[in-house]
Design a protein around this motif. Structure first.
Motif, PDB file in Angstrom:
ATOM      1  N   MET A   1       0.830  -1.210   0.000  1.00 14.52           N
ATOM      2  CA  MET A   1       0.000   0.000   0.000  1.00 14.52           C
ATOM      3  C   MET A   1       0.863   1.257   0.000  1.00 14.52           C
ATOM      4  N   LEU A   2       1.919   1.253   0.856  1.00 14.30           N
ATOM      5  CA  LEU A   2       2.810   2.407   0.918  1.00 14.30           C
ATOM      6  C   LEU A   2       3.521   2.628  -0.400  1.00 14.30           C
ATOM      7  N   THR A   3       3.913   1.524  -1.038  1.00 13.61           N
ATOM      8  CA  THR A   3       4.584   1.625  -2.341  1.00 13.61           C
ATOM      9  C   THR A   3       3.663   2.234  -3.383  1.00 13.61           C
ATOM     10  N   GLN A   4       2.388   1.853  -3.323  1.00 14.13           N
ATOM     11  CA  GLN A   4       1.402   2.388  -4.270  1.00 14.13           C
ATOM     12  C   GLN A   4       1.210   3.888  -4.054  1.00 14.13           C
ATOM     13  N   VAL A   5       1.144   4.293  -2.778  1.00 12.64           N
ATOM     14  CA  VAL A   5       0.966   5.715  -2.474  1.00 12.64           C
ATOM     15  C   VAL A   5       2.168   6.518  -2.959  1.00 12.64           C
ATOM     16  N   LEU A   6       3.369   6.008  -2.715  1.00 17.69           N
ATOM     17  CA  LEU A   6       4.581   6.704  -3.149  1.00 17.69           C
ATOM     18  C   LEU A   6       4.655   6.801  -4.667  1.00 17.69           C
ATOM     19  N   SER A   7       4.219   5.742  -5.343  1.00 18.26           N
ATOM     20  CA  SER A   7       4.234   5.770  -6.813  1.00 18.26           C
ATOM     21  C   SER A   7       3.251   6.788  -7.358  1.00 18.26           C
ATOM     22  N   VAL A   8       2.128   6.957  -6.652  1.00 16.48           N
ATOM     23  CA  VAL A   8       1.145   7.964  -7.076  1.00 16.48           C
ATOM     24  C   VAL A   8       1.726   9.362  -6.915  1.00 16.48           C
ATOM     25  N   PHE A   9       2.429   9.613  -5.807  1.00 14.58           N
ATOM     26  CA  PHE A   9       3.009  10.935  -5.561  1.00 14.58           C
ATOM     27  C   PHE A   9       4.067  11.306  -6.591  1.00 14.58           C
ATOM     28  N   THR A  10       4.715  10.322  -7.164  1.00 15.56           N
ATOM     29  CA  THR A  10       5.738  10.604  -8.178  1.00 15.56           C
ATOM     30  C   THR A  10       5.163  10.692  -9.579  1.00 15.56           C
ATOM     31  N   ASP A  11       3.864  10.439  -9.712  1.00 14.39           N
ATOM     32  CA  ASP A  11       3.228  10.498 -11.026  1.00 14.39           C
ATOM     33  C   ASP A  11       2.970  11.951 -11.421  1.00 14.39           C
ATOM     34  N   TYR A  12       3.364  12.327 -12.627  1.00 16.90           N
ATOM     35  CA  TYR A  12       3.232  13.723 -13.070  1.00 16.90           C
ATOM     36  C   TYR A  12       1.772  14.154 -13.153  1.00 16.90           C
ATOM     37  N   THR A  13       0.925  13.270 -13.650  1.00 21.74           N
ATOM     38  CA  THR A  13      -0.494  13.618 -13.780  1.00 21.74           C
ATOM     39  C   THR A  13      -1.106  13.900 -12.420  1.00 21.74           C
ATOM     40  N   PHE A  14      -0.783  13.052 -11.434  1.00 18.78           N
ATOM     41  CA  PHE A  14      -1.291  13.291 -10.073  1.00 18.78           C
ATOM     42  C   PHE A  14      -0.781  14.611  -9.535  1.00 18.78           C
ATOM     43  N   GLN A  15       0.493  14.889  -9.714  1.00 14.65           N
ATOM     44  CA  GLN A  15       1.062  16.144  -9.218  1.00 14.65           C
ATOM     45  C   GLN A  15       0.355  17.346  -9.826  1.00 14.65           C
ATOM     46  N   LEU A  16       0.068  17.257 -11.116  1.00 21.38           N
ATOM     47  CA  LEU A  16      -0.596  18.361 -11.820  1.00 21.38           C
ATOM     48  C   LEU A  16      -2.012  18.569 -11.301  1.00 21.38           C
ATOM     49  N   VAL A  17      -2.770  17.468 -11.224  1.00 22.41           N
ATOM     50  CA  VAL A  17      -4.167  17.555 -10.785  1.00 22.41           C
ATOM     51  C   VAL A  17      -4.240  17.954  -9.317  1.00 22.41           C
ATOM     52  N   ALA A  18      -3.367  17.379  -8.480  1.00 29.37           N
ATOM     53  CA  ALA A  18      -3.375  17.709  -7.053  1.00 29.37           C
ATOM     54  C   ALA A  18      -3.042  19.175  -6.821  1.00 29.37           C
ATOM     55  N   LEU A  19      -2.095  19.708  -7.601  1.00 29.04           N
ATOM     56  CA  LEU A  19      -1.757  21.121  -7.477  1.00 29.04           C
ATOM     57  C   LEU A  19      -2.944  21.993  -7.861  1.00 29.04           C
ATOM     58  N   GLY A  20      -3.596  21.640  -8.958  1.00 31.94           N
ATOM     59  CA  GLY A  20      -4.744  22.418  -9.404  1.00 31.94           C
ATOM     60  C   GLY A  20      -5.896  22.380  -8.420  1.00 31.94           C
ATOM     61  N   THR A  21      -6.273  21.178  -7.964  1.00 25.00           N
ATOM     62  CA  THR A  21      -7.381  21.055  -7.015  1.00 25.00           C
ATOM     63  C   THR A  21      -7.017  21.652  -5.654  1.00 25.00           C
ATOM     64  N   GLY A  22      -5.735  21.547  -5.268  1.00 24.76           N
ATOM     65  CA  GLY A  22      -5.306  22.149  -4.010  1.00 24.76           C
ATOM     66  C   GLY A  22      -5.449  23.661  -4.035  1.00 24.76           C
ATOM     67  N   ILE A  23      -5.050  24.279  -5.149  1.00 30.03           N
ATOM     68  CA  ILE A  23      -5.181  25.736  -5.279  1.00 30.03           C
ATOM     69  C   ILE A  23      -6.647  26.140  -5.282  1.00 30.03           C
ATOM     70  N   ILE A  24      -7.471  25.373  -5.978  1.00 30.98           N
ATOM     71  CA  ILE A  24      -8.913  25.667  -5.999  1.00 30.98           C
ATOM     72  C   ILE A  24      -9.499  25.561  -4.599  1.00 30.98           C
ATOM     73  N   ILE A 133     -20.675  19.691 -15.548  1.00 31.49           N
ATOM     74  CA  ILE A 133     -21.803  19.479 -14.644  1.00 31.49           C
ATOM     75  C   ILE A 133     -21.345  18.773 -13.373  1.00 31.49           C
ATOM     76  N   PHE A 134     -20.582  17.685 -13.532  1.00 30.11           N
ATOM     77  CA  PHE A 134     -20.121  16.908 -12.379  1.00 30.11           C
ATOM     78  C   PHE A 134     -18.622  17.043 -12.128  1.00 30.11           C
ATOM     79  N   GLY A 135     -17.901  17.665 -13.049  1.00 23.94           N
ATOM     80  CA  GLY A 135     -16.463  17.856 -12.873  1.00 23.94           C
ATOM     81  C   GLY A 135     -15.653  16.683 -13.406  1.00 23.94           C
ATOM     82  N   GLN A 136     -14.460  16.982 -13.898  1.00 24.14           N
ATOM     83  CA  GLN A 136     -13.532  15.957 -14.383  1.00 24.14           C
ATOM     84  C   GLN A 136     -12.114  16.497 -14.199  1.00 24.14           C
ATOM     85  N   ALA A 137     -11.619  16.387 -12.973  1.00 20.30           N
ATOM     86  CA  ALA A 137     -10.315  16.948 -12.650  1.00 20.30           C
ATOM     87  C   ALA A 137      -9.191  16.249 -13.393  1.00 20.30           C
ATOM     88  N   SER A 138      -9.387  14.972 -13.732  1.00 18.52           N
ATOM     89  CA  SER A 138      -8.330  14.223 -14.407  1.00 18.52           C
ATOM     90  C   SER A 138      -8.007  14.785 -15.782  1.00 18.52           C
TER      91      SER A 138
END
Length: 308
Positions: A1-24, A133-138
């Motif tokens: 599980m920890l490995t999966q979480v770390l791999s998500v944090f290093t993913d560019y798409t996640f970083q981009l979307v997380a930054l955008g949603t975090g700012i919003i 209407i429902f959003g699509q952050a991805s």
């Protein structure tokens, strides 16, 4: 599980979307504080729904899904809706809640009609337009995040520049006018800031759920402090964390929509704050009530013992 979480944090798409949603989320918490304190929570819901026809009509005009033009269309639609609400409440006998309901339903209905007409036309550029209407952050792109960050920076600078005016007008409009502040300019700026905050969050959260992101963080923050600066900072933090955590949960699971997940995380912050806040929380109030009752009973026992 920890490995999966770390791999998500290093993913560019996640970083981009997380930054955008975090700012919003951060911006929604800060700007939404004014709407909450002014008891205009439903205004965010009405304006978010009112933005839909502006998005649809802007697409009809330019015939392509260009976020900047769609946002401009949504902004114009939101400004028109704000003007109609203010006109009805000031110039007619229609109350604010009735005006909000009327604008919300009529504009949202118009938006659905135009969107349906667009979907029936053979245009490849229309794909994904209903995601507002429902959003699509991805689907967030690098230029979208840059636009969101630019708008957020401008709005936060306005909050800093007009801090005294906004604070005074929010808590006591009559006193604000007596000091020489223009109530029309201040109200226009606050309304515009709320409209722009809603609009930049439409792509990730959608018109139906963006009002929850606008109001939830400030409600949670108010349980922890009564100072405006403290509420605003905490609301921004709660909104920012909600955007990142919601994006993370969505990325870890399969077919989990990001926007609704962010709103669920915001709701958790609200419920946790309502229960566990040290002074305003339900548990703290219950403990304080129990202590007062014990002191009262002890005092009553002492008085009865003294009489005997």
């Amino acid at each position: 599980m920890l490995t999966q979480v770390l791999s998500v944090f290093t993913d560019y798409t996640f970083q981009l979307v997380a930054l955008g949603t975090g700012i919003i989320g951060l911006l929604s918490g800060v700007i939404g504080t004014y709407a909450t304190l002014r008891k205009e929570s439903l205004l965010g819901d009405a304006l978010s729904h009112a933005a839909l026809p502006g998005i649809a009509i802007a697409f009809v005009i330019i015939q392509r899904k260009e976020l900047l033009f769609l946002i401009l269309g949504a902004a114009v639609s939101g400004i028109i809706a704000t003007g109609l609400i203010q006109l009805m409440t000031r110039k007619t006998v229609v109350k604010l809640d009735s005006a909000l309901s009327l604008v919300l339903s009529s504009f949202f209905g118009l938006g659905l009609v135009v969107l349906t007409a667009i979907q029936n036309n053979p245009n490849a550029q229309q794909a994904g337009l209903d995601s507002f209407i429902f959003g699509q952050a991805s689907a967030m792109l690098s230029r979208d995040v840059q636009l969101i960050a630019g708008v957020a920076l401008i709005l936060l600078l306005l909050v800093g520049l007009f801090w005294k005016e906004f604070k005074c007008y929010t808590f006591d409009p009559m006193f604000s006018r007596s000091l020489g502040f223009s109530s029309k300019i201040i109200e226009f700026l606050l309304s515009m800031m709320i409209v722009l905050t809603i609009i930049i969050g439409l792509e990730s959260v959608g018109v139906i759920l963006i009002s929850a992101l606008l109001i939830g963080p400030s409600i949670a923050a108010r349980q922890w402090t009564h100072r405006l600066s403290g509420v605003m900072i905490l609301a921004g933090v709660f909104g920012f964390l909600s955007g990142i955590i919601g994006t993370l949960i969505s990325s870890l699971g399969e077919h989990i929509p990001t926007g609704p997940t962010i709103v669920v995380v915001v709701s958790l912050f609200v419920f946790i704050s309502l229960l566990f806040a040290p002074k305003q929380g339900y548990i703290a109030k219950h403990i304080l009530k129990q202590k007062k009752q014990k002191r009262f009973m002890a005092r009553l026992t002492e008085l009865e013992g003294g009489k005997q």
